[in-house]
Write an enzyme that holds these catalytic residues in place. Sequence first.
Site, PDB file in Angstrom:
ATOM      1  N   HIS A 180      49.273   6.790  64.752  1.00  0.00           N
ATOM      2  CA  HIS A 180      49.862   7.928  65.215  1.00  0.00           C
ATOM      3  C   HIS A 180      50.745   7.540  66.686  1.00  0.00           C
ATOM      4  O   HIS A 180      50.296   6.793  67.235  1.00  0.00           O
ATOM      5  CB  HIS A 180      48.870   9.245  65.609  1.00  0.00           C
ATOM      6  CG  HIS A 180      48.080   9.487  64.496  1.00  0.00           C
ATOM      7  ND1 HIS A 180      48.519  10.155  63.208  1.00  0.00           N
ATOM      8  CD2 HIS A 180      46.655   9.234  64.142  1.00  0.00           C
ATOM      9  CE1 HIS A 180      47.690  10.567  62.395  1.00  0.00           C
ATOM     10  NE2 HIS A 180      46.514   9.856  62.719  1.00  0.00           N
ATOM     11  N   CYS A 222      54.911   8.423  64.511  1.00  0.00           N
ATOM     12  CA  CYS A 222      55.581   9.325  64.715  1.00  0.00           C
ATOM     13  C   CYS A 222      56.624   9.311  66.235  1.00  0.00           C
ATOM     14  O   CYS A 222      55.924   8.637  67.143  1.00  0.00           O
ATOM     15  CB  CYS A 222      55.092  10.651  64.530  1.00  0.00           C
ATOM     16  SG  CYS A 222      54.185  11.203  63.056  1.00  0.00           S
TER      17      CYS A 222
END
Length: 497
Positions: A180, A222
């Site tokens: 992430h 991301c």
Amino acid sequence: MAARCWVWGFVVALLAVAAAADGEEEEGKWEPLIRMPTEEGDDAEAAAPAPAPAAADYGGTRWAVLVAGSSGYGNYRHQADVCHAYQILQKGGVKEENIVVFMYDDIAHNILNPRPGTIINHPKGGDVYAGVPKDYTGHQVTTENFFAVLLGNKTAVTGGSGKVIDSKPEDHIFIYYSDHGGPGVLGMPNLPYLYAGDFIKVLQKKHASNSYSKMVIYVEACESGSIFEGLMPENLNIYVTTASNAVENSWGTYCPGEEPSPPPEYITCLGDMYSVAWMEDSETHNLKKETIEDQYELVKKRTSNANKLNEGSHVMEYGDKTFKDEKLFLYQGFNPANGNITNELIWPVPKATVNQRDADLLFMWKRYEQLNGVSEDKLRALREIEDTIAHRKHLDSSIDFIGKLVFGFENGPLALEAARSSGQPLVDNWDCLKKMVRIFESQCGSLTQYGMKYMRAFANICNNGVSEAKMMEASINACGRYNSARWSPMTEGGHSA
């Protein structure tokens, strides 16, 4: 009851896109050329050529650092990505002693793993876990250890194998990270996160040590472009590609309900869009013929998901682009079994993908569905979904309210969300960013991987000169009545900064 109905509606809506893909036939097939030692097949005897020496063809040594920056079965895909990458490098002749692997190692033997002791990265793929070295696992997977390993600083490493990148001026280094991320940060299973400002300083220090010839970095996360946007110098002999630009999500793939879907016993995503794109490209191409630029263009096309960027992302490149014409084998090695292949990749095109930040909810929901009856385990699974969504709503509302308190009720939302123009870094003062994150978490609870998306809000607070005292006052006003015990930074393993 109303809250529970809202939760169900939220999760059902989340799954609608993936569920719509059920029943559709994919075109093409996936034919991995890599065979694990435990795999059998009609052509097993034909896949026997020995790997090429790590130092062949150019005089230097290949080094690699592979990082899975998460933990938990819901994040299965990140460790699957890294294990798969290891197999590609090992088959390419990169020696185990020159590959450093960071992974929490809580997936293969997890009670939820339907195939204990194995990890797969494709619905029809074999085990990629076998033989992967356990250099840094569990609590050893930290930003500090990653930096020490990259710099070749054995005395700064805590625990683990002690292996570091002890490279020389003629050597080539490959770094691959999967997890992430958020504006300016990459996740780690043990806090604090990796901050872009610190990472760039480490890369500059590595370059100043004259301990490599060229370096290639691939980042799956991301907003991964924000790690390098406006920060990455072009004179370090380092080339970078990222799964997404500075303002968008990256995507999980091979998820339940998608096509191609994982085997029915799997309740979590097996891979990530950008990651499987480069790895499936590498294992079906002759890397003595394919260039860095060739792979970038192919991965960019696939990761955009046929230009459906609401379910795909913009793969970006940063740093020194002058050596993109170099062949990939200099970094990933060369598998002799691929010597005569035609450099044509046939891949199944996913009918849907899952936002990285929502993949954990997909896993939780599939876990809930998997449990029978009205057992305590099933009720516990539902409570976990409810708690997770409630904390997400809390983060959304508290950040929004802080923005209104700091910038005014009319200007607050726009001020927090404003993205700087291309070529500018996320924030001017990285220490300020870390301080604002700690202030927020001290009053409002841990950001969690979901809240990483609000790093731009904290950056804008810094860029507009908001004082620590004003941020503290706003955080207290926004979260004073919130019981953050469940999501306390102390409960979650510390502050994100």
